[in-house]
Enzyme design. Sequence first.
Site, short mmCIF file in Angstrom:
data_model
loop_
_atom_site.label_atom_id
_atom_site.label_comp_id
_atom_site.label_asym_id
_atom_site.label_seq_id
_atom_site.Cartn_x
_atom_site.Cartn_y
_atom_site.Cartn_z
N VAL A 2 -6.82 -20.08 42.72
CA VAL A 2 -6.14 -19.38 43.83
C VAL A 2 -4.83 -20.09 44.19
O VAL A 2 -3.79 -19.46 44.35
CB VAL A 2 -7.08 -19.26 45.06
CG1 VAL A 2 -6.33 -18.76 46.28
CG2 VAL A 2 -8.26 -18.36 44.73
N ARG A 20 -27.24 -12.57 37.37
CA ARG A 20 -27.45 -12.18 35.97
C ARG A 20 -27.33 -10.66 35.93
O ARG A 20 -27.82 -9.98 36.82
CB ARG A 20 -28.84 -12.60 35.51
CG ARG A 20 -29.12 -14.09 35.72
CD ARG A 20 -29.76 -14.74 34.52
NE ARG A 20 -30.17 -16.11 34.79
CZ ARG A 20 -29.43 -17.18 34.49
NH1 ARG A 20 -28.25 -17.05 33.92
NH2 ARG A 20 -29.89 -18.40 34.74
N ASP A 65 -25.90 -27.47 31.69
CA ASP A 65 -26.51 -27.78 30.38
C ASP A 65 -25.55 -28.48 29.43
O ASP A 65 -25.98 -29.09 28.44
CB ASP A 65 -27.01 -26.50 29.72
CG ASP A 65 -28.24 -25.94 30.42
OD1 ASP A 65 -28.85 -26.68 31.21
OD2 ASP A 65 -28.58 -24.77 30.19
N ARG A 107 -33.28 -25.72 28.67
CA ARG A 107 -34.25 -24.96 27.86
C ARG A 107 -34.00 -25.19 26.38
O ARG A 107 -34.93 -25.37 25.62
CB ARG A 107 -34.12 -23.47 28.19
CG ARG A 107 -35.14 -23.01 29.20
CD ARG A 107 -35.26 -21.51 29.22
NE ARG A 107 -34.05 -20.90 29.72
CZ ARG A 107 -33.96 -20.28 30.90
NH1 ARG A 107 -35.01 -20.16 31.66
NH2 ARG A 107 -32.82 -19.74 31.29
N GLY A 135 -32.04 -45.54 32.30
CA GLY A 135 -32.91 -46.47 31.58
C GLY A 135 -34.29 -45.92 31.27
O GLY A 135 -35.29 -46.65 31.37
N HIS A 185 -44.12 -50.49 34.42
CA HIS A 185 -43.94 -49.06 34.73
C HIS A 185 -43.00 -48.45 33.70
O HIS A 185 -42.26 -49.17 33.03
CB HIS A 185 -43.37 -48.89 36.14
CG HIS A 185 -41.96 -49.39 36.23
ND1 HIS A 185 -41.67 -50.72 36.42
CD2 HIS A 185 -40.78 -48.75 36.10
CE1 HIS A 185 -40.35 -50.88 36.43
NE2 HIS A 185 -39.79 -49.69 36.23
N GLU A 235 -36.85 -29.48 29.87
CA GLU A 235 -37.84 -28.42 30.11
C GLU A 235 -38.19 -27.60 28.86
O GLU A 235 -39.30 -27.08 28.75
CB GLU A 235 -37.36 -27.46 31.21
CG GLU A 235 -36.12 -26.69 30.81
CD GLU A 235 -35.59 -25.77 31.90
OE1 GLU A 235 -36.39 -25.20 32.66
OE2 GLU A 235 -34.36 -25.61 31.98
O1 F6P Z 1 -27.77 -22.78 33.50
C1 F6P Z 1 -28.74 -23.12 32.57
C2 F6P Z 1 -29.99 -23.48 33.25
O2 F6P Z 1 -29.70 -24.38 34.24
C3 F6P Z 1 -31.08 -24.02 32.35
O3 F6P Z 1 -31.04 -25.39 32.13
C4 F6P Z 1 -32.32 -23.57 33.05
O4 F6P Z 1 -33.37 -23.42 32.17
C5 F6P Z 1 -31.90 -22.25 33.59
O5 F6P Z 1 -30.54 -22.33 33.85
C6 F6P Z 1 -32.66 -21.81 34.79
O6 F6P Z 1 -32.24 -20.52 35.09
P1 F6P Z 1 -32.81 -19.69 36.32
O7 F6P Z 1 -32.22 -20.31 37.55
O8 F6P Z 1 -32.34 -18.33 36.11
O9 F6P Z 1 -34.29 -19.87 36.31
#
Ligand code: F6P
Length: 304
Positions: free
Chosen positions: A9, A57, A112, A156, A170, A200, A207
């Site tokens: 902007v 989305r 990501d 993901r 670490g 520990h 994920e």
């Molecule tokens: O933007 C990517 C991401 O952050 C991924 O790492 C994660 O799996 C996904 O979005 C989660 O998406 P949502 O918020 O739609 O569940």
Amino acid sequence: MNAAIRAAVHQAADRRLTTIGIKHGFQGLLERDFLELDLCSVDGIIQHGGTVLRSARCDCFLTAAGQDLGAANLKSEGIEGLVVIGGEGTFRGGAALAKRGIKVVGVPGTIDNDIPCTDTSIGFDTALNTVVDAMNKIRDTASAHERTFVVEVMGRASGHIALMAGLAGGAESILVPEIPFDLVDICERLQCGAERGKTHSIILVAEGVASAYTLGEEVKKRTGFDTRVIVLGHLQRGGAPSAFDRILASRMGARAVEALLAGERAGAATFAAGRIEMVPFSRLFAASKRLDQSLYDLAAVLAL
Ligand code: F6P
């Protein structure tokens, strides 16, 4: 992303251009959810995570009919250039509009960090710092109680957060989708650590690799260590952006406007070796972003 919006902007105002914001990304484009952004509308947003324009989305925009409508809405609104902020999916949407005669510049924004041709993307550094901060706290309780923690982070299909946070925090083990893991080896390493006096451990898992809960159960069963699990989830996608992210986003947002003015039709403002470089979408789509194996190997050495 707010810092990128603010920069776009300001850069546009400096060039005496009018900026229109589109709420909810491509969804808002289809619904003509436009609003004029003047300098006042981006005051005081640089320190906030997320985006004042909101995000969504939009399945409809994946269709040719949706893309036709999007391009038609931009043209009828008199919008001559579009800046899209997001990941590769966002850029593909932008490329579809470019094919329909809209000038589009992409600004990489995803925690990501999986967008090719750019060293990093807006949000990654902030997410990384969030994970490292969480690891510091987890390590305090892990060490006090002499426990093993499995910490699940986002990613993901991408292990960048896990790898870099694992290095910075670490982690004793890092599991990423790009590299197969061996549970026997992980447990052996934990046991070796325990034998040399380590009380520990933290296992960091992206994920996309496996459920942290299943992994935690397995580790507990195989080692007998008192094991706890934490899923950091969407915590990683919020919070005040780091100084690095604000500067990166400011540079990219401003460059996107400059690139449009210079006639860019379909490209992304990327960050490579400290510079903002324009890369055509076609080149970016043909490339892939790899995990740095040498950093993964280094993390393994540092974890011993
Ligand atoms: O933007 C990517 C991401 O952050 C991924 O790492 C994660 O799996 C996904 O979005 C989660 O998406 P949502 O918020 O739609 O569940």
